[in-house]
Design an enzyme around this catalytic site. Structure first.
Site, PDB file in Angstrom:
ATOM      1  N   SER A  58       0.803  -1.235   0.000  1.00 26.75           N
ATOM      2  CA  SER A  58       0.000   0.000   0.000  1.00 26.75           C
ATOM      3  C   SER A  58       0.825   1.269   0.000  1.00 26.75           C
ATOM      4  O   SER A  58       0.276   2.362  -0.161  1.00 26.75           O
ATOM      5  CB  SER A  58      -0.953   0.003   1.202  1.00 26.75           C
ATOM      6  OG  SER A  58      -2.007  -0.900   1.003  1.00 26.75           O
ATOM      7  N   LYS A  61       0.314   3.541  -2.865  1.00 25.98           N
ATOM      8  CA  LYS A  61      -0.828   4.463  -2.886  1.00 25.98           C
ATOM      9  C   LYS A  61      -0.373   5.923  -2.861  1.00 25.98           C
ATOM     10  O   LYS A  61      -1.135   6.819  -3.231  1.00 25.98           O
ATOM     11  CB  LYS A  61      -1.758   4.192  -1.705  1.00 25.98           C
ATOM     12  CG  LYS A  61      -2.569   2.888  -1.814  1.00 25.98           C
ATOM     13  CD  LYS A  61      -3.497   2.736  -0.609  1.00 25.98           C
ATOM     14  CE  LYS A  61      -4.484   1.592  -0.795  1.00 25.98           C
ATOM     15  NZ  LYS A  61      -3.907   0.271  -0.556  1.00 25.98           N
ATOM     16  N   SER A 118      -6.477   3.394   4.129  1.00 22.72           N
ATOM     17  CA  SER A 118      -5.742   2.648   3.110  1.00 22.72           C
ATOM     18  C   SER A 118      -6.703   1.940   2.173  1.00 22.72           C
ATOM     19  O   SER A 118      -6.485   0.796   1.755  1.00 22.72           O
ATOM     20  CB  SER A 118      -4.775   1.631   3.741  1.00 22.72           C
ATOM     21  OG  SER A 118      -3.809   1.203   2.800  1.00 22.72           O
ATOM     22  N   LYS A 220       2.718   6.741   4.892  1.00 22.25           N
ATOM     23  CA  LYS A 220       1.895   5.587   4.523  1.00 22.25           C
ATOM     24  C   LYS A 220       2.550   4.275   4.915  1.00 22.25           C
ATOM     25  O   LYS A 220       3.751   4.076   4.714  1.00 22.25           O
ATOM     26  CB  LYS A 220       1.667   5.585   3.002  1.00 22.25           C
ATOM     27  CG  LYS A 220       0.609   4.608   2.544  1.00 22.25           C
ATOM     28  CD  LYS A 220      -0.781   5.115   2.877  1.00 22.25           C
ATOM     29  CE  LYS A 220      -1.829   4.021   2.638  1.00 22.25           C
ATOM     30  NZ  LYS A 220      -1.734   2.890   3.619  1.00 22.25           N
TER      31      LYS A 220
END
Length: 384
Positions: A58, A61, A118, A220
C-alpha cells in the site's frame, strides 16, 4: 581538433582525506530494505538495498495520491468534486473505505479514505474517474513516475495489490514522499490525520509514528505477505526534516519499533556541518578554446551535510571531465562535488559555472591546436 578526455579529481582545499574506524553512529536494521534521508542537506544517513525494486504494497498508494493532488492543482477538479463508485471498486478486497456501489463520494473524503483507511476501493474510484480505467491510470502512474525520477518504479494498479509489475525501491518511495511534502503544502497535512469516519465506520491511521510525539506528519504504511510490513514516514523537528522507508519486517510491532528507533537515531546522532556558503567559490575548472582559461565553480546554495557525532573530518573531491570545451553558460553544471563521510553514502552536489565564458577567436583556437599537437609529439612525462 578535440579536447583531451581527462578525468580530473581535485581534493578541495581545507578538507583532508583520513582513515577512520566505523563511527559509533553507524547502525544496521532488520528491514529487508531501508533508506533514511536528511532532507535539508540531502545526506543519506542509512541505506540498505535502497535501489532494489521491491513489492511496495500500500505504500504505492502515495503515487495514486500524487496523481490526484496534481489533478487538483492543474485541472478544474476540487475537493468538493464527486466521483462515482463502480462495482469493481465496491468489490475490492483488503483494506477498504466501505464505499457503496453506484453512490458518489467527494474527492476530499476519498483522500482521507486512502490515507487513513488505506482504502483499495477508494483508490480504484480515483483511478477510474481520472483515467477511465484502473489499467489506464496505472500506465499514467508509471509514465509520471519516470518524469519525477522514480527510476525503479512500475505500476500495474492503483492500490499496491500484489502483482509482478508493481514495484518500487526505497529510493523512489523516499523521493516521492519528499515530492508530496514539497509540491503540495496545502494537501500534505492530510497525512497527519489519525482517524476518519465514513458511513458510520471509524478507522485509525496505521502509521505508528503519528502517535509517538516524534514530529512525524506522514505518510503511509504497507503490508502484504510478499512485501512484509513496511512504512514510508517523514518527520520534522526544529526545522530539520527526516524521511525514511523500511520494508520487509515480520510484524506491525516490528515496523513500529524499527521506525521509531531509526527516526530517533537520525535526529539524535547527527549534527549539521557547513562546508561552503552560498556563492562561495569551491573550485576552478580548466577550459579549452575559451576567452578565459578557467571558470569558477559554485553550488546552487550553501553546502551542508549531516555528520555523525564523534567524526571530525570529511573528504570532498571535485570531479569533472576536462578541460571543458567553451562556450559555457553561467549556471551550467560542469562538475560534481563528492563529499565522503565515513560509514555513509557519498553526498553529491552539482557544481555550476559562476560566469559565462564565450568561445575564443582564432588566436585561442590556434593556441589550443598547438597545445594538442605538442602533447601528441611530446607526451607528458610522469614524475614523482
Amino acid at each position: 581538433m578535440r579536447a583531451r578526455n581527462i578525468l580530473c579529481s581535485a581534493l578541495v582545499s581545507g578538507l583532508a582525506t583520513v582513515g577512520l574506524a566505523l563511527p559509533a553512529a553507524a547502525i544496521d536494521t532488520s528491514a529487508r530494505a531501508a533508506l533514511v534521508l536528511d532532507v535539508n542537506t540531502g545526506t543519506v544517513l542509512l541505506s540498505k538495498n535502497a535501489d532494489v525494486p521491491l513489492p511496495p504494497a500500500s505504500m504505492s498508494k502515495l503515487m495514486t495520491l500524487y496523481m490526484l493532488f496534481e489533478a487538483l492543482e492543474t485541472t478544474d477538479l476540487t475537493l468538493d468534486s464527486e466521483f462515482r463508485v463502480s462495482e469493481k471498486a465496491w468489490r475490492m478486497g483488503g483494506s477498504k473505505m466501505f464505499l457503496e456501489v453506484g453512490k458518489t463520494v467527494r474527492v476530499e473524503d476519498l483522500i482521507m479514505g486512502v490515507i487513513v483507511h488505506s482504502g483499495n476501493d477508494a483508490c480504484v474510484v480515483i483511478a477510474e474517474n481520472l483515467a477511465g480505467s484502473e489499467a489506464a491510470f496505472a500506465d499514467r502512474m508509471t509514465k509520471k513516475g519516470r518524469d519525477l525520477g522514480l527510476k525503479a518504479s512500475t505500476f500495474a494498479n492503483s492500490t499496491g495489490w500484489p502483482h509482478p509489475d508493481q514495484r518500487m525501491s526505497a529510493q523512489d518511495l523516499v523521493l516521492l514522499a519528499n515530492l508530496l511534502v514539497r509540491d503540495f503544502p496545502d494537501l500534505y497535512p492530510y497525512f497527519a490525520e489519525t482517524s476518519f469516519t465514513w458511513n458510520g465506520i471509524t478507522q485509525e491511521n496505521r502509521n505508528p509514528l503519528l502517535y509517538l510525539n516524534l514530529g512525524a506528519d506522514g505518510l503511509k504504511t504497507g503490508h502484504t505477505e510478499e512485501a512484509g510490513y513496511g512504512l514510508v514516514a517523514s518527520a520534522e523537528r526544529d526545522d530539520r526534516r527526516v524521511t525514511l522507508m523500511i520494508s520487509g519486517l515480520d510484524s506491525s510491532s516490528d515496523r513500529r519499533n524499527e521506525s521509531e528507533r531509526l527516526l530517533n537515531w537520525a535526529f539524535r546522532d547527527f549534527s549539521e556541518r557547513a562546508l561552503f556558503e552560498a556563492d562561495e567559490t569551491i573550485a576552478v575548472a580548466d577550459l579549452w578554446i575559451g576567452t578565459e582559461g578557467q571558470v569558477e565553480l559554485v553550488a546552487d546554495g550553501p553546502v551542508r551535510v549531516m555528520v555523525p557525532y564523534g567524526v571530525d573530518e570529511v573528504t570532498a573531491e571535485v570531479r569533472y571531465r576536462g578541460p571543458i570545451e567553451a562556450p559555457v553558460e553561467a549556471g551550467q553544471q560542469l562538475a560534481t562535488l563528492e563529499i565522503g563521510i565515513e560509514g555513509q553514502d557519498p553526498v553529491r552536489v552539482p557544481l555550476l559555472a559562476r560566469d559565462t565564458v564565450e568561445r575564443g577567436g582564432f588566436t585561442a583556437r590556434l593556441a589550443a591546436a598547438a597545445a594538442t599537437l605538442r602533447d601528441r609529439v611530446f607526451p607528458p612525462v610522469a614524475t614523482q
